[in-house]
Design a protein around this motif. Sequence first.
Motif, PDB file in Angstrom:
ATOM      1  N   ILE A 200       0.836  -1.207   0.000  1.00 48.84           N
ATOM      2  CA  ILE A 200       0.000   0.000   0.000  1.00 48.84           C
ATOM      3  C   ILE A 200       0.869   1.253   0.000  1.00 48.84           C
ATOM      4  O   ILE A 200       0.571   2.226  -0.713  1.00 48.84           O
ATOM      5  N   THR A 201       1.963   1.236   0.729  1.00 52.68           N
ATOM      6  CA  THR A 201       2.895   2.371   0.704  1.00 52.68           C
ATOM      7  C   THR A 201       3.457   2.565  -0.701  1.00 52.68           C
ATOM      8  O   THR A 201       3.592   3.706  -1.172  1.00 52.68           O
ATOM      9  N   ALA A 202       3.757   1.471  -1.379  1.00 50.18           N
ATOM     10  CA  ALA A 202       4.277   1.558  -2.745  1.00 50.18           C
ATOM     11  C   ALA A 202       3.231   2.153  -3.693  1.00 50.18           C
ATOM     12  O   ALA A 202       3.555   2.974  -4.560  1.00 50.18           O
ATOM     13  N   LEU A 203       1.974   1.753  -3.529  1.00 48.25           N
ATOM     14  CA  LEU A 203       0.898   2.311  -4.354  1.00 48.25           C
ATOM     15  C   LEU A 203       0.702   3.795  -4.066  1.00 48.25           C
ATOM     16  O   LEU A 203       0.420   4.588  -4.972  1.00 48.25           O
ATOM     17  N   ALA A 204       0.865   4.171  -2.810  1.00 51.75           N
ATOM     18  CA  ALA A 204       0.753   5.582  -2.439  1.00 51.75           C
ATOM     19  C   ALA A 204       1.857   6.395  -3.107  1.00 51.75           C
ATOM     20  O   ALA A 204       1.602   7.489  -3.638  1.00 51.75           O
ATOM     21  N   ARG A 205       3.057   5.883  -3.102  1.00 53.92           N
ATOM     22  CA  ARG A 205       4.179   6.590  -3.747  1.00 53.92           C
ATOM     23  C   ARG A 205       3.909   6.737  -5.245  1.00 53.92           C
ATOM     24  O   ARG A 205       4.204   7.785  -5.833  1.00 53.92           O
ATOM     25  N   GLU A 206       3.377   5.692  -5.845  1.00 55.18           N
ATOM     26  CA  GLU A 206       3.054   5.739  -7.272  1.00 55.18           C
ATOM     27  C   GLU A 206       2.005   6.817  -7.546  1.00 55.18           C
ATOM     28  O   GLU A 206       2.092   7.548  -8.535  1.00 55.18           O
ATOM     29  N   ALA A 207       1.036   6.932  -6.649  1.00 49.36           N
ATOM     30  CA  ALA A 207      -0.004   7.943  -6.808  1.00 49.36           C
ATOM     31  C   ALA A 207       0.557   9.356  -6.645  1.00 49.36           C
ATOM     32  O   ALA A 207       0.222  10.260  -7.409  1.00 49.36           O
ATOM     33  N   VAL A 208       1.424   9.556  -5.657  1.00 45.95           N
ATOM     34  CA  VAL A 208       2.042  10.861  -5.447  1.00 45.95           C
ATOM     35  C   VAL A 208       2.836  11.287  -6.675  1.00 45.95           C
ATOM     36  O   VAL A 208       2.850  12.464  -7.065  1.00 45.95           O
ATOM     37  N   ALA A 209       3.484  10.327  -7.326  1.00 46.27           N
ATOM     38  CA  ALA A 209       4.318  10.626  -8.489  1.00 46.27           C
ATOM     39  C   ALA A 209       3.529  11.072  -9.701  1.00 46.27           C
ATOM     40  O   ALA A 209       4.096  11.577 -10.674  1.00 46.27           O
ATOM     41  N   LEU A 210       2.204  10.920  -9.646  1.00 41.51           N
ATOM     42  CA  LEU A 210       1.391  11.357 -10.788  1.00 41.51           C
ATOM     43  C   LEU A 210       1.504  12.855 -11.032  1.00 41.51           C
ATOM     44  O   LEU A 210       1.250  13.330 -12.134  1.00 41.51           O
ATOM     45  N   ARG A 211       1.882  13.617 -10.011  1.00 37.92           N
ATOM     46  CA  ARG A 211       1.979  15.058 -10.158  1.00 37.92           C
ATOM     47  C   ARG A 211       3.430  15.536 -10.165  1.00 37.92           C
ATOM     48  O   ARG A 211       3.690  16.731 -10.097  1.00 37.92           O
ATOM     49  N   SER A 212       4.361  14.637 -10.251  1.00 38.89           N
ATOM     50  CA  SER A 212       5.770  15.052 -10.226  1.00 38.89           C
ATOM     51  C   SER A 212       6.256  15.417 -11.629  1.00 38.89           C
ATOM     52  O   SER A 212       5.598  15.133 -12.616  1.00 38.89           O
TER      53      SER A 212
END
Length: 212
Positions: A200-212
């Motif tokens: 779940i932490t990995a999925l969260a990081r992937e989601a955060v990266a959508l705006r990077s």
Amino acid sequence: MAQNSKRLLEMLSAQPVVPVVAVESAAEGVALARALAAGGLKAIEVTLRTPAALEAIMAIASEVPETLCGAGTVLTPRQFDRATKAGAQFIVSPGATMELLDAARSSEAPMLPGSATPSELMAMLEEGYEVLKFFPAEQIGGAAFLKSISPVFPSLRFCPTGGISMKNVRDYLALPNVICVGGSWVAPKAAVEAGDWDAITALAREAVALRS
């Protein structure tokens, strides 16, 4: 922009995805909130769809101070009151009634009301709301609908929720009137049930990266 909308804009614009979660126990809620926050998703919506929801919100507010915990699927003033007393820092509703709007006026917690038609959008503008939930997003027109109404309602900003995943999330985030999306894919039920918090932490990081 009304104070309610300003506060919501500050809360929700900090991350591209707000996890929409249903939890079966307070302990599960705390572990999930920690896993999501570790991946960069610190604002979450705990839906009032399970008996443990209010207890989980209370536990998250107490034990995971880095998380901005909101309550979702709030349908009545009584639920609004119980959620804020449990520690919810913002309230999310799939729609809006006059009774719910009245409850929001007397609360410190800002509300994100759902609106899906031009008439509902106009009504929310009259009430001073400029940050709205668009639900169920995919089923009522999706990104194409939000793009089409942008010139008509230039001051409105949306958090679309419903049917959004990594397959279509970029279509929404590319729109200037979308501040974030609500999504459950960052906390899949199987991973929560298995206690696979690293996933779940990995999925969260992937989601955060959508705006990077």
